[in-house]
Design a protein around this motif. Structure first.
Motif, mmCIF file in Angstrom:
data_model
loop_
_atom_site.group_PDB
_atom_site.id
_atom_site.type_symbol
_atom_site.label_atom_id
_atom_site.label_comp_id
_atom_site.label_asym_id
_atom_site.label_seq_id
_atom_site.Cartn_x
_atom_site.Cartn_y
_atom_site.Cartn_z
ATOM 1 N N ALA A 55 9.059 11.788 -6.644
ATOM 2 C CA ALA A 55 7.838 11.055 -6.301
ATOM 3 C C ALA A 55 8.286 9.922 -5.385
ATOM 4 C CB ALA A 55 7.161 10.502 -7.549
ATOM 5 N N ALA A 56 7.444 9.571 -4.405
ATOM 6 C CA ALA A 56 7.843 8.571 -3.417
ATOM 7 C C ALA A 56 6.872 7.406 -3.380
ATOM 8 C CB ALA A 56 7.931 9.215 -2.028
ATOM 9 N N GLY A 60 5.298 -1.014 3.483
ATOM 10 C CA GLY A 60 5.554 -1.563 4.802
ATOM 11 C C GLY A 60 4.658 -2.757 5.040
ATOM 12 N N PRO A 61 4.503 -3.182 6.295
ATOM 13 C CA PRO A 61 3.702 -4.369 6.601
ATOM 14 C C PRO A 61 2.252 -4.235 6.121
ATOM 15 C CG PRO A 61 4.960 -3.663 8.522
ATOM 16 C CD PRO A 61 5.079 -2.580 7.496
ATOM 17 N N GLY A 62 1.928 -4.926 5.049
ATOM 18 C CA GLY A 62 0.555 -4.956 4.545
ATOM 19 C C GLY A 62 0.119 -3.743 3.752
ATOM 20 N N PHE A 63 1.035 -2.852 3.347
ATOM 21 C CA PHE A 63 0.619 -1.688 2.562
ATOM 22 C C PHE A 63 1.703 -1.272 1.576
ATOM 23 C CE2 PHE A 63 3.082 0.492 5.796
ATOM 24 C CZ PHE A 63 3.682 1.527 5.096
ATOM 25 N N THR A 64 1.262 -0.656 0.509
ATOM 26 C CA THR A 64 2.115 0.055 -0.436
ATOM 27 C C THR A 64 1.336 1.276 -0.854
ATOM 28 O OG1 THR A 64 3.131 -1.985 -1.255
ATOM 29 C CG2 THR A 64 3.322 -0.036 -2.654
ATOM 30 N N SER A 65 1.970 2.439 -0.793
ATOM 31 C CA SER A 65 1.272 3.658 -1.194
ATOM 32 C C SER A 65 2.198 4.541 -2.010
ATOM 33 C CB SER A 65 0.742 4.418 0.032
ATOM 34 O OG SER A 65 1.806 4.950 0.777
ATOM 35 N N ILE A 66 1.567 5.404 -2.771
ATOM 36 C CA ILE A 66 2.283 6.408 -3.537
ATOM 37 C C ILE A 66 2.032 7.728 -2.821
ATOM 38 C CG2 ILE A 66 2.488 7.584 -5.735
ATOM 39 C CD1 ILE A 66 1.494 5.030 -7.088
ATOM 40 N N SER A 67 3.054 8.302 -2.283
ATOM 41 C CA SER A 67 2.926 9.514 -1.475
ATOM 42 C C SER A 67 2.341 10.670 -2.280
ATOM 43 C CB SER A 67 4.284 9.915 -0.920
ATOM 44 O OG SER A 67 4.801 8.855 -0.140
ATOM 45 N N LEU A 68 1.459 11.416 -1.638
ATOM 46 C CA LEU A 68 0.795 12.574 -2.235
ATOM 47 C C LEU A 68 0.119 12.234 -3.559
ATOM 48 C CD1 LEU A 68 3.337 15.448 -1.440
ATOM 49 C CD2 LEU A 68 1.359 14.711 -0.122
ATOM 50 N N GLN A 101 11.104 4.333 -1.976
ATOM 51 C CA GLN A 101 11.774 4.510 -3.264
ATOM 52 C C GLN A 101 11.431 5.903 -3.775
ATOM 53 O OE1 GLN A 101 9.914 1.189 -5.342
ATOM 54 N NE2 GLN A 101 11.859 0.101 -5.334
ATOM 55 N N LEU A 102 12.448 6.641 -4.229
ATOM 56 C CA LEU A 102 12.241 7.970 -4.799
ATOM 57 C C LEU A 102 12.479 7.913 -6.303
ATOM 58 C CD1 LEU A 102 14.093 10.189 -2.163
ATOM 59 C CD2 LEU A 102 11.688 9.466 -2.204
ATOM 60 N N PHE A 103 11.589 8.574 -7.060
ATOM 61 C CA PHE A 103 11.655 8.567 -8.525
ATOM 62 C C PHE A 103 11.675 9.993 -9.063
ATOM 63 C CE2 PHE A 103 9.874 4.501 -7.385
ATOM 64 C CZ PHE A 103 10.502 3.616 -8.248
ATOM 65 N N ASP A 104 12.150 10.127 -10.305
ATOM 66 C CA ASP A 104 12.205 11.440 -10.945
ATOM 67 C C ASP A 104 10.987 11.720 -11.823
ATOM 68 O OD1 ASP A 104 12.679 9.729 -13.063
ATOM 69 O OD2 ASP A 104 14.545 10.694 -13.695
ATOM 70 N N HIS A 105 9.967 10.879 -11.719
ATOM 71 C CA HIS A 105 8.732 11.072 -12.487
ATOM 72 C C HIS A 105 7.533 10.730 -11.595
ATOM 73 C CE1 HIS A 105 9.716 6.804 -12.910
ATOM 74 N NE2 HIS A 105 8.434 6.584 -13.032
ATOM 75 N N SER A 106 6.380 11.290 -11.943
ATOM 76 C CA SER A 106 5.188 11.035 -11.115
ATOM 77 C C SER A 106 4.781 9.566 -11.209
ATOM 78 C CB SER A 106 4.034 11.950 -11.537
ATOM 79 O OG SER A 106 3.653 11.667 -12.852
ATOM 80 N N LEU A 107 4.131 9.088 -10.157
ATOM 81 C CA LEU A 107 3.677 7.697 -10.061
ATOM 82 C C LEU A 107 2.155 7.720 -9.908
ATOM 83 C CD1 LEU A 107 6.322 6.471 -7.454
ATOM 84 C CD2 LEU A 107 6.408 6.144 -9.920
ATOM 85 N N SER A 109 -0.405 6.093 -11.462
ATOM 86 C CA SER A 109 -1.304 5.019 -11.873
ATOM 87 C C SER A 109 -1.185 3.825 -10.932
ATOM 88 C CB SER A 109 -0.974 4.571 -13.300
ATOM 89 O OG SER A 109 0.266 3.887 -13.333
ATOM 90 N N LEU A 110 -2.193 2.952 -10.969
ATOM 91 C CA LEU A 110 -2.128 1.719 -10.178
ATOM 92 C C LEU A 110 -0.982 0.835 -10.634
ATOM 93 C CD1 LEU A 110 -5.898 0.829 -9.756
ATOM 94 C CD2 LEU A 110 -4.314 1.651 -8.020
ATOM 95 N N GLU A 111 -0.690 0.857 -11.917
ATOM 96 C CA GLU A 111 0.437 0.081 -12.437
ATOM 97 C C GLU A 111 1.748 0.558 -11.811
ATOM 98 O OE1 GLU A 111 2.784 -2.633 -14.340
ATOM 99 O OE2 GLU A 111 0.604 -2.648 -14.191
ATOM 100 N N GLU A 112 1.898 1.879 -11.697
ATOM 101 C CA GLU A 112 3.107 2.434 -11.086
ATOM 102 C C GLU A 112 3.191 2.081 -9.593
ATOM 103 O OE1 GLU A 112 5.695 3.634 -12.505
ATOM 104 O OE2 GLU A 112 5.265 5.343 -13.766
ATOM 105 N N LEU A 113 2.036 1.912 -8.943
ATOM 106 C CA LEU A 113 2.023 1.534 -7.530
ATOM 107 C C LEU A 113 2.646 0.156 -7.341
ATOM 108 C CD1 LEU A 113 1.060 1.959 -4.564
ATOM 109 C CD2 LEU A 113 -1.092 0.900 -5.251
ATOM 110 N N THR A 114 2.268 -0.784 -8.187
ATOM 111 C CA THR A 114 2.752 -2.156 -8.033
ATOM 112 C C THR A 114 4.072 -2.408 -8.749
ATOM 113 O OG1 THR A 114 1.405 -2.864 -9.906
ATOM 114 C CG2 THR A 114 0.446 -3.103 -7.710
ATOM 115 N N ASN A 115 4.295 -1.704 -9.859
ATOM 116 C CA ASN A 115 5.486 -1.951 -10.660
ATOM 117 C C ASN A 115 5.978 -0.633 -11.254
ATOM 118 O OD1 ASN A 115 7.467 -3.352 -11.995
ATOM 119 N ND2 ASN A 115 6.171 -3.907 -13.719
#
Length: 149
Positions: A55-56, A60-68, A101-107, A109-115
């Motif tokens: 999961a990715a 960047g400038p002014g954004f944070t997203s969880i890919s797919l 950032q790459l993770f071994d678990h799905s992201l 939730s909104l909580e996972e987006l920020t933290n």
């Protein structure tokens, strides 16, 4: 019996060490393009040298997203994937900072987006200064590869 257990334990230990030695390597890079309206689009690409799922989190400038949408991304050798993109205006001299950032678990939730929970498998950073032609220099967004884990 005891000797057999010792041999079995040694084989299991060797197998776990070999697995780590053959761990997948992931690569990330950002491709910049300019839309008709002048906005710059930055597309995140990922690849791996062995089949893996990640999961990715892309920021960047002014954004944070969880890919797919936070779902796991299946990466197969020799098959790079566009997994996320963001568009925004840039001006000559702007500093650009992207982090992946790459993770071994799905992201998912909104909580996972920020933290995000857990330690990332790999972290990639891209820093660039927008040139006089309003484009980030290509080497600054070039492919980076790191082992997962």
């Amino acid at each position: 019996m005891r000797r057999a257990l010792i041999v079995l334990s040694a084989l299991i230990l060797n197998a776990s060490l070999l697995e780590r030695a053959w761990a997948a390597q992931a690569c990330a890079w950002i491709v910049e393009s300019v839309e008709d309206d002048g906005a710059h689009k930055f597309t995140l690409n990922l690849s791996a040298d062995a089949p893996t799922s990640v999961a990715a989190r892309f920021s960047g400038p002014g954004f944070t997203s969880i890919s797919l949408g936070g779902d796991m991304i299946q990466l197969d050798p020799g098959q790079p994937k566009d997994v996320d993109n963001e568009g925004f205006d840039v001006s000559a001299g702007d500093d650009l900072h992207f982090e992946v950032q790459l993770f071994d678990h799905s992201l998912a939730s909104l909580e996972e987006l920020t933290n995000p929970t857990g330690k990332p498998l790999a972290v990639f950073t891209f820093d660039a200064k927008v040139g006089a032609d309003d484009r980030a220099p290509p080497p600054a967004l070039a492919k980076q590869c790191k082992p997962l884990g």
